[in-house]
Design an enzyme around this catalytic site. Structure first.
Site, PDB file in Angstrom:
ATOM      1  CD  GLU A 137      -1.810  -2.375   1.345  1.00  0.00           C
ATOM      2  OE1 GLU A 137      -2.685  -3.238   1.118  1.00  0.00           O
ATOM      3  OE2 GLU A 137      -0.662  -2.659   1.766  1.00  0.00           O
ATOM      4  CG  HIS A 206     -10.303  -7.435   7.611  1.00  0.00           C
ATOM      5  ND1 HIS A 206      -9.310  -8.043   8.335  1.00  0.00           N
ATOM      6  CD2 HIS A 206      -9.978  -7.617   6.311  1.00  0.00           C
ATOM      7  CE1 HIS A 206      -8.421  -8.573   7.509  1.00  0.00           C
ATOM      8  NE2 HIS A 206      -8.803  -8.331   6.272  1.00  0.00           N
TER       9      HIS A 206
END
Length: 402
Positions: A137, A206
């Site tokens: 990322e 998450h």
């Protein structure tokens, strides 16, 4: 990798005349992706048109005092889309309009993205404009910022917004500040988007709500979509903005269905949406909590209360004009968010209302937020950590009795 963006940059040079002035929301008439004909205009959340010529006014389909669900959807103009399809349609229209627009992220190419927002784009536009990246990322977010500095308009998809914490340095020190630190030599027209929020037993990592992490970064705008209509409109507006924009999408709203206009439209990035007009109390919310609030509103109406519900939509900056007018009318404020209580959006919103509209308040501002704990995996415990409609009903009753 540099050769990839040189190739995209060469294509972008052909469309330099298509650059968008973010100070104007005027769109020239053209066909949308599926060759539907019609006027192109800007629709504000209350149905007012901000600029441009239009033959007819298309209002946003939101719940008001009159239950709009009672009307037959088959009789309404437009076409039905799920929220993730609306995001894709907005993205596809912008990629057709401007070849400088490109997408990058993990599995965004031939797999179509983790929630299928980019499905079908790679075969249509090729691997140069829909770029599958490694699981890195920080690398591909930094690459997108560099691409934006050279004139492209990248869209970064985080497979999960929690993963973008790995790119926090690039987002904060580069994305938000480069326009300033370069003395205005560079603009960073980057869109950073992806799924987030508390899902259904996705576990702590998450189930992150990163609004509070990014709100303090100077130079970044933040918006949160909640319906297919505003998802498409905000996506298109974010891509055309000269500022870096973070678009928050809730993982549980992707399959929400709504009929949206056939005509092309965009939404104002800095405007809240009046969901339900009312007189007794102002309820400010966004994203998934909009639906918890509207569920509570039905119970409140049956009990004789008349709440005004506003989807703030723009998390940074706040639309204090819309919020302020509501506070001046109702004199009571309830904030409902899924973000953490400590340092969350609700805390910033409370401070802004107190500073600007304190004299109009007849009761203290109440903020209902998620608990300051990691989101449990167990479903029953997960529900306890976030605000439920019954809590909203109780809070409104207590506030209106003061």
């Amino acid at each position: 990798m540099a050769s990839i963006f040189q190739a995209v940059g060469a294509a972008a040079a052909l469309s330099s005349s298509n650059s968008f002035d973010s100070k104007k929301f005027y769109l020239s008439s053209r066909k949308s992706v599926s060759e539907r004909k019609g006027s192109i205009f800007v629709v504000r959340s209350d149905g007012r048109m901000s600029s441009g010529r239009v033959d007819k006014l298309v209002t946003n389909a939101v719940a008001t005092k009159a239950d709009s669900a009672a009307a037959s959807t088959a009789s309404k103009p437009g076409h039905e889309l799920l929220l993730f399809e609306a995001l894709r349609e907005g993205l596809e229209e912008e990629m057709d309009r401007d070849p400088r627009v490109c997408v990058m992220g993990e599995d965004v190419g031939h797999y179509g993205g983790s929630y299928k927002v980019t499905k079908g784009l790679a075969p249509k536009y090729g691997d140069l404009r829909v770029l599958d990246t490694p699981i890195a990322e920080n690398s591909f977010t930094g690459m997108a910022i560099g691409a934006a500095m050279t004139g492209l308009r990248p869209i970064v998809e985080g497979m999960n917004m929690g993963f973008l914490l790995l790119a926090f340095n690039q987002i904060s020190n580069n994305c938000g500040m480069l326009h300033y630190t370069s003395g205005g030599q560079f603009t960073i027209p980057v869109v950073i988007r992806g799924p987030g929020g508390v899902g259904r037993q996705l576990g702590a990592e998450h189930s992150q709500r990163l609004e509070s992490y990014f709100q303090s970064i100077p130079g970044i705008q933040m918006v949160a979509c909640s319906t297919p209509y505003n998802a498409k409109g905000l996506m298109k507006a974010a891509i055309r903005s000269e500022n870096p924009v973070i678009l928050f999408e809730h993982v549980l709203l992707y399959n929400l269905k709504e009929r949206i206009p056939d005509e092309e439209y965009i939404c104002n990035l800095e405007e809240a949406e009046m969901v339900r007009p009312g007189e007794h109390i102002t309820i400010l919310t966004y994203s998934r909590m909009r639906y918890h609030v509207m569920q509570a509103a039905k119970t409140l109406v049956n009990k004789g209360y008349d709440p005004e519900v506003i989807d703030i939509r723009s998390l940074k900056p706040f639309d204090l004009h819309t919020i302020g007018n509501s506070v001046k009318k109702t004199h009571r404020v309830l904030i409902v968010e899924e973000c953490m209580r400590t340092g969350g959006i609700g805390a910033s919103l409370t401070a802004a209302i107190t500073e600007n509209f304190h004299d109009y308040l007849d009761a203290p501002i109440v903020c209902l937020s998620s608990q300051d704990v990691p989101t449990p995996y167990a479903g029953t415990l997960e529900e306890f950590t976030i605000v439920q409609p019954a809590q909203i009903v109780t809070a409104v009753e207590q506030l209106c009795q003061q």
